[in-house]
Design a protein around this motif. Structure first.
Motif, PDB file in Angstrom:
ATOM      1  N   TYR A 175     -48.924 -42.097  17.680  1.00 37.62           N
ATOM      2  CA  TYR A 175     -47.636 -41.706  17.111  1.00 37.62           C
ATOM      3  C   TYR A 175     -46.941 -42.865  16.380  1.00 37.62           C
ATOM      4  O   TYR A 175     -45.955 -42.649  15.689  1.00 37.62           O
TER       5      TYR A 175
ATOM      6  N   ARG B  43     -44.662 -34.313  23.453  1.00 38.47           N
ATOM      7  CA  ARG B  43     -45.569 -34.554  22.339  1.00 38.47           C
ATOM      8  C   ARG B  43     -46.908 -33.872  22.578  1.00 38.47           C
ATOM      9  O   ARG B  43     -47.365 -33.763  23.716  1.00 38.47           O
TER      10      ARG B  43
ATOM     11  N   PRO C  63     -46.738 -29.045  23.490  1.00 34.78           N
ATOM     12  CA  PRO C  63     -45.976 -30.254  23.837  1.00 34.78           C
ATOM     13  C   PRO C  63     -45.899 -30.439  25.346  1.00 34.78           C
ATOM     14  O   PRO C  63     -45.661 -29.497  26.099  1.00 34.78           O
TER      15      PRO C  63
END
Length: 310
Positions: free
Chosen positions: A52, A271, A265
């Motif tokens: 990320y 996430r 998620p």
């Protein structure tokens, strides 16, 4: 003399410049097409935090390499059961497709009978119909199949073959494309072997499977390779007919279900686990890549020799 030499040198320079431009263009195009795969490879060996934080490519900057994402494809018994189902389909359809394709190709290439050309073009015309256009009629037909899945003789009252594992083994037993490939290859081989086999007393099936089949190994490899890749990646058909029977999901559908679980998620930050998705996807690509590399020589030969004569 000097002018002609100068022209020759300038012509060579233009040719070289053109070649360089072509290679640069092809190289850039290759990088653009390969970028998603490269991104997936790098994304599969990093942690979620590193992923990320990535921009152009996910790199293992803080947490180092993480190869655990590849093992997530083998978690639980779903993967192994789906592999067994897929291999069973490959063996079943491989035997049937080889039989029907060899017999059909032999009949339409080396036998002479009235209406042969018309029948062959009718079979070829089925290739013009998109498979998606046939799925709903096929669904209704299998759902209303008489005396199956609680249906009565009129096809009412039950679910037919819907959610029945048998549905994985009863459709697609004939292939117009495979018949066409075998026919084209047999036309290039010729009918001399057929005549010699008949003189020696060989029968219909003996001539097909003992005389001609060993001679067209490239086409056999093409048929089996296409079958394996198609069965391994089969998703839409089992999704329609076996959505409620997860025990019989083949690899194509089972892996999508597994990937979907990692895309939801989770955790404190909410996430999706994209490194796991990339790792699972790459592991599922490996069998098809290995089979293709192993049969590459026969695959290319089958595609090139199959259209020599016709």
């Amino acid at each position: 003399m000097s002018e002609s030499v100068q022209k020759l040198h300038s012509s060579k320079k233009r040719t070289r410049a053109g070649e360089i431009a072509v290679y640069v263009t092809l190289g850039i195009g290759t990088l653009i097409m390969m970028y998603p795969l490269i991104f997936a490879v790098f994304g599969s060996i990093v942690s979620m935090d590193d992923f990320y934080k990535a921009t152009i490519l996910p790199l293992p900057v803080e947490d180092g390499l993480d190869f655990s994402n590849f093992a997530k494809a083998f978690t639980g018994s779903t993967f192994y059961r789906s592999v067994l189902v897929t291999l069973a389909r490959v063996i079943w359809y491989g035997a049937f497709l080889l039989f029907t394709s060899m017999a059909g190709g032999y009949v339409f290439s080396l036998l002479r009978f009235k209406g042969r050309t018309v029948a062959f073009f009718i079979i070829l015309s089925s290739m013009m119909i998109p498979g998606v256009a046939l799925m709903m009629p096929q669904y209704v037909m299998l759902a209303r199949f008489p005396l199956v899945g609680g249906n009565d003789i009129t096809g009412q009252g039950g679910s037919g073959f819907i959610n029945d594992p048998a549905v994985l083994f009863i459709t697609g037993l004939f292939s117009a494309y495979n018949i066409f490939l075998v026919r084209q290859m047999l036309l290039s081989v010729g009918k001399e072997y057929k005549e010699a086999a008949e003189v020696d007393g060989a029968g219909f099936f003996c001539t097909i499977f003992r005389i001609y089949m060993p001679m067209i190994k490239p086409v056999i490899a093409v048929i089996l390779l296409n079958l394996f890749i198609g069965m391994w990646n089969d998703y839409l058909f089992p999704l329609m007919f076996l959505a409620g029977n997860r025990d019989w999901h083949p690899t194509g559908l089972a892996i999508v279900n597994l990937i979907d679980a990692y895309l939801k998620p989770n955790g404190i930050m909410g996430r999706s686990d994209y490194p796991a998705v990339f790792g699972i996807s790459l592991m599922m690509m490996l069998p098809c890549i290995i089979v293709f590399i192993a049969a590459q020589k026969y695959f290319i030969a089958g595609l090139t020799l199959g259209g020599v004569k016709g």
